[in-house]
Design an enzyme around this catalytic site. Structure first.
Site, PDB file in Angstrom:
ATOM      1  N   ASN A   8       2.192  15.031  -0.243  1.00 48.18           N
ATOM      2  CA  ASN A   8       2.485  13.948   0.573  1.00 48.18           C
ATOM      3  C   ASN A   8       3.851  13.622   0.478  1.00 48.18           C
ATOM      4  O   ASN A   8       4.348  13.091  -0.601  1.00 48.18           O
ATOM      5  CB  ASN A   8       1.672  12.856   0.256  1.00 48.18           C
ATOM      6  CG  ASN A   8       1.995  11.558   0.869  1.00 48.18           C
ATOM      7  OD1 ASN A   8       2.664  11.396   2.070  1.00 48.18           O
ATOM      8  ND2 ASN A   8       1.382  10.367   0.628  1.00 48.18           N
ATOM      9  N   LYS A  10       5.474  11.699   2.049  1.00 45.39           N
ATOM     10  CA  LYS A  10       5.962  10.180   2.385  1.00 45.39           C
ATOM     11  C   LYS A  10       7.174  10.108   3.361  1.00 45.39           C
ATOM     12  O   LYS A  10       7.497  11.042   4.034  1.00 45.39           O
ATOM     13  CB  LYS A  10       5.956   9.543   1.018  1.00 45.39           C
ATOM     14  CG  LYS A  10       4.920   9.631  -0.033  1.00 45.39           C
ATOM     15  CD  LYS A  10       4.929   8.659  -0.877  1.00 45.39           C
ATOM     16  CE  LYS A  10       3.443   9.125  -2.038  1.00 45.39           C
ATOM     17  NZ  LYS A  10       3.366   7.764  -2.985  1.00 45.39           N
ATOM     18  N   HIS A  96      -3.879   5.253   2.814  1.00 47.76           N
ATOM     19  CA  HIS A  96      -3.144   5.248   1.678  1.00 47.76           C
ATOM     20  C   HIS A  96      -2.852   4.004   1.062  1.00 47.76           C
ATOM     21  O   HIS A  96      -2.559   3.192   2.345  1.00 47.76           O
ATOM     22  CB  HIS A  96      -1.810   5.914   1.999  1.00 47.76           C
ATOM     23  CG  HIS A  96      -1.094   6.565   0.789  1.00 47.76           C
ATOM     24  ND1 HIS A  96      -0.171   5.560   0.069  1.00 47.76           N
ATOM     25  CD2 HIS A  96      -1.105   7.613   0.063  1.00 47.76           C
ATOM     26  CE1 HIS A  96       0.189   6.152  -0.977  1.00 47.76           C
ATOM     27  NE2 HIS A  96      -0.014   7.438  -1.085  1.00 47.76           N
ATOM     28  N   GLU A  98      -0.084   2.781   0.078  1.00 49.25           N
ATOM     29  CA  GLU A  98       1.099   2.190   0.596  1.00 49.25           C
ATOM     30  C   GLU A  98       0.906   1.408   1.817  1.00 49.25           C
ATOM     31  O   GLU A  98       1.580   0.358   2.370  1.00 49.25           O
ATOM     32  CB  GLU A  98       2.310   3.076   0.540  1.00 49.25           C
ATOM     33  CG  GLU A  98       2.775   3.444  -1.010  1.00 49.25           C
ATOM     34  CD  GLU A  98       3.130   4.900  -1.059  1.00 49.25           C
ATOM     35  OE1 GLU A  98       3.285   5.778  -0.159  1.00 49.25           O
ATOM     36  OE2 GLU A  98       3.225   5.199  -2.340  1.00 49.25           O
ATOM     37  N   GLU A 168      -6.843   7.440  -5.938  1.00 51.25           N
ATOM     38  CA  GLU A 168      -5.292   7.088  -6.101  1.00 51.25           C
ATOM     39  C   GLU A 168      -5.484   5.762  -6.833  1.00 51.25           C
ATOM     40  O   GLU A 168      -5.295   4.833  -6.090  1.00 51.25           O
ATOM     41  CB  GLU A 168      -4.490   7.458  -4.888  1.00 51.25           C
ATOM     42  CG  GLU A 168      -4.402   8.909  -4.473  1.00 51.25           C
ATOM     43  CD  GLU A 168      -3.145   9.124  -3.689  1.00 51.25           C
ATOM     44  OE1 GLU A 168      -2.318   9.933  -4.132  1.00 51.25           O
ATOM     45  OE2 GLU A 168      -2.576   8.030  -3.021  1.00 51.25           O
ATOM     46  N   GLY A 174       3.621   6.942  -8.273  1.00 49.72           N
ATOM     47  CA  GLY A 174       5.014   6.930  -8.387  1.00 49.72           C
ATOM     48  C   GLY A 174       5.474   6.300  -9.748  1.00 49.72           C
ATOM     49  O   GLY A 174       6.548   6.097  -9.891  1.00 49.72           O
ATOM     50  N   SER A 215       0.984  10.088  -9.788  1.00 50.22           N
ATOM     51  CA  SER A 215       2.052  10.817 -10.781  1.00 50.22           C
ATOM     52  C   SER A 215       1.387  12.216 -11.383  1.00 50.22           C
ATOM     53  O   SER A 215       1.394  12.424 -12.604  1.00 50.22           O
ATOM     54  CB  SER A 215       2.220   9.909 -11.682  1.00 50.22           C
ATOM     55  OG  SER A 215       2.923   8.978 -11.546  1.00 50.22           O
TER      56      SER A 215
HETATM   57  P1  13P Z   1       3.097  10.374  -6.912  1.00 51.30           P
HETATM   58  O1  13P Z   1       2.612  11.830  -7.308  1.00 51.30           O
HETATM   59  O2  13P Z   1       4.536  10.274  -6.549  1.00 51.30           O
HETATM   60  O3  13P Z   1       2.735   9.271  -7.797  1.00 51.30           O
HETATM   61  O4  13P Z   1       2.327   9.967  -5.377  1.00 51.30           O
HETATM   62  C1  13P Z   1       1.136   9.840  -5.440  1.00 51.30           C
HETATM   63  C2  13P Z   1       0.495   9.501  -3.881  1.00 51.30           C
HETATM   64  O5  13P Z   1       0.760   8.447  -3.475  1.00 51.30           O
HETATM   65  C3  13P Z   1       0.388  10.890  -3.173  1.00 51.30           C
HETATM   66  O6  13P Z   1      -0.422  10.255  -1.790  1.00 51.30           O
END
Ligand code: 13P
Length: 253
Positions: A8, A10, A96, A98, A168, A174, A215
């Site tokens: 991802n 992002k 997701h 976010e 997640e 993150g 992470s």
């Molecule tokens: P990170 O691997 O940066 O923590 O992000 C995870 C994530 O949100 C993948 O969709």
């Protein structure tokens, strides 16, 4: 089912950087890894076709980071499941955290999107996970069950359809800190149980993968690989670093 590793990206890369990263992946990820696992790249929408072009001779899959729940019409800014299928995408990240957080996506929207993806031939990557506050109040199990059930109730999976459910934990995404694998194990079992309430056993075992995201890096990936119900990874930050991403792919068995 093959293990699936989903990148991802992002909103981290413009089209030049996306092109650079896709080119490096095409060059460096060994074909043998791509044959034995599914590796899915989810760039931002503005780079999708470019990345598709670069990866087309290789065995990567392509996904989007979100879709809309209608195929066509006056829905400004929406990404049509049907059109992204035509563009070569077979996966869509849905729900997701976010998007739930910044765009106020509700469980009902996530449900509609999941249904629309399947109808268009796109495999949903349904994201579920608790916030730190929910975790502190001992609500993790409830949140996972409720998000999975609200997203998936009333949906049937045909024999040729698949689903990916990504656990997640919002507070780990993150953060650079890794989750204790025993906690991921517990979450996998809760999600598996919720899925058994929704689908027949053979569907849960043959058409659905439960994966972990939050992470994940080249160092901690191996801790999750042996867990019961482990079906792969959803990777943010580490998917932007070619060598680390390849290391995670190699460790995923
Ligand atoms: P990170 O691997 O940066 O923590 O992000 C995870 C994530 O949100 C993948 O969709």
């Amino acid at each position: 089912m093959k293990k699936v590793i989903i990148a991802n990206w992002k909103m981290n890369l413009g089209f030049r950087d996306s092109m650079k990263l896709a080119t490096e992946l095409a060059k460096q990820v060994p074909e043998i890894e791509l044959g034995s696992k599914e590796v899915i790249i989810c760039p931002s929408a503005s780079s999708l076709l470019l990345v598709a072009e670069i990866l087309k001779e290789h065995l990567f899959g392509l996904g989007v980071q979100d879709i809309f729940w209608e195929d066509q019409g006056a829905f400004t800014g929406g990404e049509s499941p049907k059109f992204i299928y035509e563009a070569g995408c077979r996966y869509a990240i849905i729900g997701h955290s976010e998007r739930r957080q910044y765009l106020a996506e509700t469980d009902e929207m996530v449900h509609q999107k999941t249904k629309a993806a399947l109808a268009a031939g796109v495999t949903p990557i349904l994201c579920v996970g608790e916030t730190f506050e929910e975790r502190s109040r001992n609500l993790t199990d409830n949140v996972l069950m409720s998000q999975a059930i609200k997203a998936l109730s009333g949906i049937d999976l045909l024999p040729n359809e698949q689903l990916v459910v990504a656990y997640e934990p919002v507070w780990v995404i993150g953060s650079g800190r890794s989750l204790d694998p025993s906690e991921a194990q517990h979450a996998f079992r809760i999600i598996y149980q919720a899925l058994l309430d929704l689908f027949p056993l053979h569907v849960v075992n043959n058409n659905i993968r439960i994966i972990y995201g939050g992470s994940v890096d080249g160092v901690n990936a191996s801790e999750f690989v042996g867990l019961e119900h482990f079906g792969g990874f959803l990777i943010g930050g580490a998917s932007l670093r070619v060598e680390e991403f390849i290391s995670i792919i190699k460790q995923t068995k």
